[in-house]
Write a protein that holds these residues in place. Structure first.
Motif, PDB file in Angstrom:
ATOM      1  N   SER A 113       4.519  -8.256   2.702  1.00  0.00           N
ATOM      2  CA  SER A 113       3.978  -7.850   1.252  1.00  0.00           C
ATOM      3  C   SER A 113       4.210  -8.686   0.205  1.00  0.00           C
ATOM      4  CB  SER A 113       4.030  -6.810   1.385  1.00  0.00           C
ATOM      5  OG  SER A 113       3.042  -6.237   2.273  1.00  0.00           O
ATOM      6  N   VAL A 114       3.390  -8.397  -1.439  1.00  0.00           N
ATOM      7  CA  VAL A 114       4.398  -9.399  -1.949  1.00  0.00           C
ATOM      8  C   VAL A 114       4.395  -8.216  -3.107  1.00  0.00           C
ATOM      9  CG1 VAL A 114       3.393 -10.253  -4.425  1.00  0.00           C
ATOM     10  CG2 VAL A 114       2.167 -10.710  -2.339  1.00  0.00           C
ATOM     11  N   SER A 115       4.115  -6.853  -3.540  1.00  0.00           N
ATOM     12  CA  SER A 115       4.848  -5.778  -4.336  1.00  0.00           C
ATOM     13  C   SER A 115       5.388  -5.213  -3.487  1.00  0.00           C
ATOM     14  CB  SER A 115       3.411  -5.530  -4.989  1.00  0.00           C
ATOM     15  OG  SER A 115       2.864  -4.308  -4.870  1.00  0.00           O
ATOM     16  N   VAL A 116       5.281  -4.648  -2.322  1.00  0.00           N
ATOM     17  CA  VAL A 116       6.196  -3.689  -1.551  1.00  0.00           C
ATOM     18  C   VAL A 116       6.806  -4.434  -0.397  1.00  0.00           C
ATOM     19  CG1 VAL A 116       4.475  -1.877  -2.877  1.00  0.00           C
ATOM     20  CG2 VAL A 116       4.571  -3.156  -0.254  1.00  0.00           C
ATOM     21  N   PRO A 117       8.622  -4.134  -0.210  1.00  0.00           N
ATOM     22  CA  PRO A 117       9.425  -4.063   1.145  1.00  0.00           C
ATOM     23  C   PRO A 117       8.593  -3.540   2.452  1.00  0.00           C
ATOM     24  CG  PRO A 117      10.305  -2.647  -0.508  1.00  0.00           C
ATOM     25  CD  PRO A 117       9.074  -2.934  -0.599  1.00  0.00           C
ATOM     26  N   GLU A 129      -1.291  -2.857  -0.993  1.00  0.00           N
ATOM     27  CA  GLU A 129       0.207  -2.326  -1.502  1.00  0.00           C
ATOM     28  C   GLU A 129      -0.180  -1.309  -2.132  1.00  0.00           C
ATOM     29  OE1 GLU A 129       2.288  -5.880  -2.769  1.00  0.00           O
ATOM     30  OE2 GLU A 129       1.265  -7.202  -0.276  1.00  0.00           O
ATOM     31  N   CYS A 130       1.234  -0.553  -1.548  1.00  0.00           N
ATOM     32  CA  CYS A 130       0.724   1.498  -2.546  1.00  0.00           C
ATOM     33  C   CYS A 130       2.714   1.957  -2.869  1.00  0.00           C
ATOM     34  CB  CYS A 130       0.562   2.393  -1.935  1.00  0.00           C
ATOM     35  SG  CYS A 130      -1.235   1.630  -1.275  1.00  0.00           S
ATOM     36  N   ARG A 131       2.897   2.320  -4.232  1.00  0.00           N
ATOM     37  CA  ARG A 131       4.072   2.330  -4.275  1.00  0.00           C
ATOM     38  C   ARG A 131       3.960   3.959  -4.215  1.00  0.00           C
ATOM     39  NH1 ARG A 131       9.145   0.002  -4.369  1.00  0.00           N
ATOM     40  NH2 ARG A 131       8.447  -2.403  -4.970  1.00  0.00           N
ATOM     41  N   TYR A 132       4.631   4.729  -3.936  1.00  0.00           N
ATOM     42  CA  TYR A 132       4.745   6.057  -3.733  1.00  0.00           C
ATOM     43  C   TYR A 132       4.921   7.263  -4.994  1.00  0.00           C
ATOM     44  CZ  TYR A 132       6.850  10.815  -1.752  1.00  0.00           C
ATOM     45  OH  TYR A 132       6.716  12.154  -1.820  1.00  0.00           O
ATOM     46  N   LEU A 133       3.945   8.043  -5.037  1.00  0.00           N
ATOM     47  CA  LEU A 133       3.558   8.971  -6.116  1.00  0.00           C
ATOM     48  C   LEU A 133       4.523  10.235  -5.645  1.00  0.00           C
ATOM     49  CD1 LEU A 133       0.916   7.933  -8.095  1.00  0.00           C
ATOM     50  CD2 LEU A 133       2.486   7.515  -8.726  1.00  0.00           C
ATOM     51  N   GLN A 134       3.623  10.848  -5.004  1.00  0.00           N
ATOM     52  CA  GLN A 134       4.530  12.019  -4.349  1.00  0.00           C
ATOM     53  C   GLN A 134       3.054  12.999  -3.451  1.00  0.00           C
ATOM     54  OE1 GLN A 134       1.847  15.127  -6.734  1.00  0.00           O
ATOM     55  NE2 GLN A 134       0.956  14.004  -7.812  1.00  0.00           N
ATOM     56  N   THR A 135       3.949  13.723  -2.687  1.00  0.00           N
ATOM     57  CA  THR A 135       4.018  14.164  -1.699  1.00  0.00           C
ATOM     58  C   THR A 135       3.255  15.793  -2.429  1.00  0.00           C
ATOM     59  OG1 THR A 135       5.170  12.929   0.041  1.00  0.00           O
ATOM     60  CG2 THR A 135       4.350  15.422   0.540  1.00  0.00           C
ATOM     61  N   VAL A 136       1.842  16.943  -1.571  1.00  0.00           N
ATOM     62  CA  VAL A 136       1.895  17.650  -1.601  1.00  0.00           C
ATOM     63  C   VAL A 136       1.763  18.564  -0.484  1.00  0.00           C
ATOM     64  CG1 VAL A 136      -0.405  19.244  -2.658  1.00  0.00           C
ATOM     65  CG2 VAL A 136       0.405  16.229  -3.407  1.00  0.00           C
ATOM     66  N   PRO A 137       2.326  19.710  -0.859  1.00  0.00           N
ATOM     67  CA  PRO A 137       2.253  20.370   0.594  1.00  0.00           C
ATOM     68  C   PRO A 137       0.363  21.311   0.294  1.00  0.00           C
ATOM     69  CG  PRO A 137       4.550  20.574  -0.575  1.00  0.00           C
ATOM     70  CD  PRO A 137       3.245  19.826  -1.622  1.00  0.00           C
ATOM     71  N   LEU A 138      -0.032  21.361   1.916  1.00  0.00           N
ATOM     72  CA  LEU A 138      -1.425  22.128   1.652  1.00  0.00           C
ATOM     73  C   LEU A 138      -0.607  23.192   1.977  1.00  0.00           C
ATOM     74  CD1 LEU A 138      -3.326  18.756   2.791  1.00  0.00           C
ATOM     75  CD2 LEU A 138      -2.818  19.929   0.412  1.00  0.00           C
ATOM     76  N   THR A 139      -1.877  24.145   1.218  1.00  0.00           N
ATOM     77  CA  THR A 139      -1.411  25.742   1.606  1.00  0.00           C
ATOM     78  C   THR A 139      -2.951  26.040   1.548  1.00  0.00           C
ATOM     79  OG1 THR A 139      -1.845  26.270  -0.811  1.00  0.00           O
ATOM     80  CG2 THR A 139       1.131  26.524   0.389  1.00  0.00           C
ATOM     81  N   VAL A 140      -2.717  27.342   2.660  1.00  0.00           N
ATOM     82  CA  VAL A 140      -4.499  28.280   2.929  1.00  0.00           C
ATOM     83  C   VAL A 140      -4.520  29.794   1.430  1.00  0.00           C
ATOM     84  CG1 VAL A 140      -4.565  27.600   5.137  1.00  0.00           C
ATOM     85  CG2 VAL A 140      -3.377  29.556   4.873  1.00  0.00           C
TER      86      VAL A 140
END
Length: 200
Positions: A113-117, A129-140
């Motif tokens: 890739s070019v912008s990410v390893p 190609e993506c840079r990580y922003l956040q993880t959202v835990p899903l609830t019910v």
């Protein structure tokens, strides 16, 4: 028919939910862990969620290797799976040990890739190609965990195979991207039509 979706008392032989919410694009996610292990896995709960900036998300049932890798190293690639790559995509869904490289398992080529390893699938018609922003835990509704985690990333680079560009536009029909339906069913984009938006 009508059934209570919380009780899931549909009385059908298989849950129809995923067959109704479809076709769903497949995010073929490649990632690398801090130990250097490479992972490639398909996710059918995947989509674009914003256009400026370009944001994508996928949802993982359980904290799988893709999720762990991305949180460790902050990057991933969404490889677009096509009909020609259906068997390779399916092979990478196998539940294998963390140290197994699914590129090798499926006979795929790792491209830089070019912008990410993180490597991308060289054979894929396109890759984000993506840079990580956040993880959202899903609830019910009860507040309990849904045991699903939504990963959101910002697209920092896009690869498109020139063979799928026609008059400056992506030829979706020629690309034949895969989509997931319910059960073990898939579909492809093989018929495209246009609708102009109403004007005020």
């Amino acid at each position: 028919m009508y059934y209570d979706a919380v009780k899931n008392d549909h009385t059908l032989p298989h849950d129809p939910f995923k067959a109704l919410v479809g076709p769903r694009p497949i995010g073929w996610i490649s990632s690398v862990g801090k130990d250097g292990s490479v992972n490639l896995a398909p996710y059918s709960f995947f989509n674009a969620v914003a256009s400026r900036p370009h944001l994508v998300m996928f949802s993982s049932q359980g904290r799988k290797d893709s999720l762990l890798n991305i949180e460790e190293t902050g990057a991933f690639v969404c490889n677009m799976a096509s009909y020609a790559l259906r068997d390779a995509m399916n092979a990478t869904s196998a539940p294998v040990e963390r140290e197994v490289n699914e590129f090798e398992l499926a006979g795929l080529t790792m491209a830089d890739s070019v912008s990410v390893p993180v490597p991308r699938v060289a054979e894929a018609p396109a890759a984000l190609e993506c840079r990580y922003l956040q993880t959202v835990p899903l609830t019910v509704l009860s507040g309990e965990s849904a045991e699903h985690w939504m990963v959101i990333g910002q697209v920092t680079g896009i690869h498109i195979d020139d063979a799928y560009l026609k008059d400056g536009l992506v030829d979706s029909e020629k690309m034949q991207l895969l989509a997931r339906l319910g059960y073990m069913d898939y579909s492809t984009v093989d018929r495209v039509f246009s609708l102009n938006r109403p004007q005020n």
